[in-house]
Design an enzyme around this catalytic site. Structure first.
Site, PDB file in Angstrom:
ATOM      1  N   ASP A  53      14.100  12.058  -7.105  1.00 54.89           N
ATOM      2  CA  ASP A  53      12.826  12.319  -6.843  1.00 54.89           C
ATOM      3  C   ASP A  53      12.462  12.799  -5.210  1.00 54.89           C
ATOM      4  OD1 ASP A  53      13.358   9.703  -5.684  1.00 54.89           O
ATOM      5  OD2 ASP A  53      11.729   8.463  -6.694  1.00 54.89           O
ATOM      6  N   GLU A  92      15.795   2.807   2.684  1.00 51.86           N
ATOM      7  CA  GLU A  92      14.623   1.915   2.554  1.00 51.86           C
ATOM      8  C   GLU A  92      14.236   1.492   3.911  1.00 51.86           C
ATOM      9  OE1 GLU A  92      12.875   1.484   0.027  1.00 51.86           O
ATOM     10  OE2 GLU A  92      14.319   1.320  -1.926  1.00 51.86           O
ATOM     11  N   THR A  98       7.300   9.638   2.331  1.00 56.06           N
ATOM     12  CA  THR A  98       7.466   9.260   0.993  1.00 56.06           C
ATOM     13  C   THR A  98       7.086   7.745   0.857  1.00 56.06           C
ATOM     14  OG1 THR A  98       9.013   9.287  -0.989  1.00 56.06           O
ATOM     15  CG2 THR A  98       9.975   8.319   0.710  1.00 56.06           C
ATOM     16  N   GLU A 132       2.794   6.131  -7.371  1.00 59.21           N
ATOM     17  CA  GLU A 132       3.218   7.625  -7.452  1.00 59.21           C
ATOM     18  C   GLU A 132       1.956   8.263  -8.108  1.00 59.21           C
ATOM     19  OE1 GLU A 132       5.474   5.348  -8.032  1.00 59.21           O
ATOM     20  OE2 GLU A 132       6.824   5.855  -6.661  1.00 59.21           O
ATOM     21  N   ARG A 159      10.366   2.783   5.177  1.00 58.47           N
ATOM     22  CA  ARG A 159       9.147   1.714   5.358  1.00 58.47           C
ATOM     23  C   ARG A 159       8.930   1.284   6.625  1.00 58.47           C
ATOM     24  NH1 ARG A 159       9.605  -1.465  -0.555  1.00 58.47           N
ATOM     25  NH2 ARG A 159      11.011  -0.281  -1.404  1.00 58.47           N
TER      26      ARG A 159
END
Ligand code: DMJ
Length: 626
Positions: free
Chosen positions: A359, A215, A612, A525, A219
């Site tokens: 994913d 994360e 992502t 998404e 981010r």
């Protein structure tokens, strides 16, 4: 040459120019027509004087998200002030259409730019400019809620109007939102967020405790790196935005990454631990000892780009060991289990899915390859290619009665039964498939240049079918917003009485939604894939679908006092709001919608790769790493 001398020279050349013109006119037919009339002569001279005055006084200022680099005429005009001397101004005046007004934001540039922009189908019509503007307003509303009630916290709780630290306390919303504000040309937000980074982030990085490696990388590290690029950092600090010097973003990125690296270096295998204690510069495994497959394989775009920028190869080397190691592990037609052990380096369990914990493993295989084609990491393309064949063989099925294609799961591996469950998270896949097929150029261009294999065409078709399914996951509900998880009815496995509530949807009987899965977290998404599919196919229906989704967010998730909220249940009206605005709503969802409605030359997909978390990094044409 001094500016004053320049101006004098340009006036002299302008006078000569006017003399030549008036002389020509006086000797021409016009002379014969007008000579009798001294008023006519006077008017002609007046006209040319006015023309000369315009040429001398006209200056142009353009503004862009990109730092200083000049791109070709099909791309956005970039750079700071364009101040030219009178002579070149004259040349340009004679050659070019009217100039841009001063300091246009990128959406406005998209509008003006269409007058010189070639691909007609992607030109931004005024309807889309208005819609893009609505997205920008939504972003400002989300930011103002966060700024007023939660500045410096990770996330906004929009209902209780306060902040919470759910991601370790690095001000995640500030950093996740920063490059979206840059792309939208929201200077004030860039300035507020940038100042916060400069003033507070270094101390937070030094003193905060446990953070999740994945994360924090996607981010915070990702947000800092794209902010560095978009503010002109790679042009030697030629700053094109408000806020601190670009180097501040890179310095913070490096300081953070140096701590995150301990997750790799303290593991006994190539697989990093899942958590890092920032202040101790130490790392530890997740409770239970296992790391998520998607988490350990979704760090490489960020660490590679940092190595590229700093010239220090350690970030890239450590992160690429993960993928190099994964290449050697046994797989099921390219598909992998969703857990992996940092202790043994082996996959754990049998569950295979492209939803949570699986994913972005598949997403980064193709994106890391695209980012570093110069590095010749062809094994990544091969792993991706094999995995997509596996998806088609083992996971794609059609719903009944109306035949929506969807991607299910193998909870017990290839020998166990198939589950027709699809997480909203899987909706990244259509975009990834389309990107993998054309490598970011339009389908039309790829076909013209004979670049598509049969496999590419098949993947592109699958992408179009799947993004429709993702869109229908929104339209089958009463709110027009998708649930976190949907089940598709198939032969011998149909759930009755669990429809999404929109009885007029053609697919109301194809999709079931369990009670526990009815929430919506403002996830990106589907709009991400709509954006990629629109750029690649140029089919306007993707924009229309994106607009429907945006309107539903506006209607049901907007909070008057600022911000947007998650929802508890998308099948009931009015839906109950949940007290959290995820950082990815600003970092991803609104960014992709803004880009979907905008000009295709803004962050072109053959020049940038999105991490992502939707932070764009430039594609590396050369391999500068040590
Ligand atoms: C984001 O943090 C990233 O897109 C991640 O890969 C998956 N989940 C969220 C958004 O849904």
């Amino acid at each position: 040459m001094s500016l004053a001398r320049n101006a004098r020279l340009s006036k002299v050349s302008m006078c000569c120019f006017l003399q030549v013109i008036s002389q020509t006119l006086v000797n021409s037919n016009m002379k014969r027509d007008c000579a009798k009339c001294s008023m006519g002569k006077f008017l002609v001279l007046l006209l040319f004087c006015g023309l000369g005055y315009l040429m001398l006084t006209h200056t142009s200022t353009t503004h862009s998200v990109f730092g200083g680099q000049e791109k070709d005429s099909n791309r956005l005009k970039v750079g700071d002030e364009l101040i030219t001397d009178g002579t070149s101004r004259l040349r340009r005046f004679l050659r070019k259409p009217p100039r841009l007004p001063p300091r246009l934001s990128p959406d406005e540039i998209g509008n003006v730019n269409k007058s010189v922009h070639v691909p007609g189908k992607l030109n931004t019509g005024s309807k889309w400019i208005d819609r893009q503007h609505s997205v920008k307003k939504a972003f400002s509303h989300a930011w103002s809620g966060y700024k007023n009630h939660a500045m410096g916290f990770d996330e906004l709780m929009p209902l209780s109007q306060r902040g919470m630290d759910g991601l370790g306390g690095l001000g995640a919303t500030v950093v996740d939102a920063l490059d979206t504000a840059m792309i939208m040309g929201l200077d004030e937000v860039v300035s507020e967020a940038g100042s916060w980074v400069e003033t507070h982030l270094p101390e937070r990085i030094n003193q905060k405790g446990q953070v999740n490696l994945f994360e924090t990388t996607i981010r915070i590290l990702g947000g800092l790196l794209s902010a560095y690029h978009l503010s002109g950092g790679e042009q030697g600090g030629n700053q094109t935005h408000k806020g601190p010097e670009p180097i501040i973003y890179l310095e913070n990125a490096r300081s953070l990454a140096d701590r995150l690296l301990t997750a790799f270096t303290s593991s006994p295998t190539a697989i990093p631990f899942s958590d890092v204690i920032l202040r101790d510069q130490s790392a530890q495994p997740a409770p239970g000892g296992l790391s998520s497959t998607s988490e350990v394989s979704t760090l490489q775009l960020e660490f590679n780009y940092l190595s590229f920028l700093t010239g220090d190869s350690k970030y890239s080397m450590e992160s690429m060991k993960v993928l190099e190691h994964m290449k050697t592990l046994p797989k099921v037609k390219g598909l992998v289990p969703i857990y992996i052990s940092p202790q043994s380096g082996e996959f754990s369990g049998d569950t295979i899915r492209l939803g949570s914990r699986g994913d972005s493993y598949y997403e980064y295989l193709i994106k890391v390859w695209l980012q570093n084609k110069a590095s010749n990491w062809t094994y990544l393309y091969e792993m991706y290619d094999e995995a997509m064949k596996g998806v088609k063989h083992l996971l794609v099925q059609k719903s009944i009665p109306n035949g929506l294609l969807f991607v299910g799961e193998l909870p017990y591996g290839p020998k166990g039964s198939f589950s027709p469950k699809m997480d909203h998270l899987v909706c990244f896949l259509p975009g990834t498939l389309a990107l993998g097929a054309t490598k970011g150029i339009t389908k039309e261009e790829a076909i013209k240049r004979n670049l598509l294999t049969l496999e590419d065409l098949e993947n592109l078709k699958l992408a179009e079918d799947l993004v429709k399914t993702c869109f229908e996951m929104y339209s089958v509900t009463s709110t027009g917003l998708a649930p976190e998880i949907a089940y598709f009815n198939i032969e011998g496995n149909s759930e009755g009485g669990l429809d999404g509530g929109n009885k007029s949807s053609e697919y109301v009987n194809d999709i079931s939604i369990k009670y526990a899965d009815r929430h919506n977290l403002l996830r990106p998404e589907t709009v991400e894939s709509l954006f990629v599919l629109y750029r690649i196919t140029e089919d306007p229906k993707y924009r229309e679908w994106g607009w429907e989704i945006f309107e539903a967010f506006e209607k049901y998730t907007k909070v008057d006092s600022g911000g947007y909220s998650s929802l508890d249940d998308v099948t009931v009206i009015p839906p109950h709001k949940r007290d959290k605005m995820e950082t990815f709503f600003l970092g991803e969802t609104l960014k992709y919608l803004y880009l979907l409605f905008g000009d295709s030359s803004l962050i072109p997909l053959d020049e940038f790769v999105f991490n992502t978390e939707a932070h764009p990094f430039p594609i590396q044409r050369t391999n500068k790493r040590e």
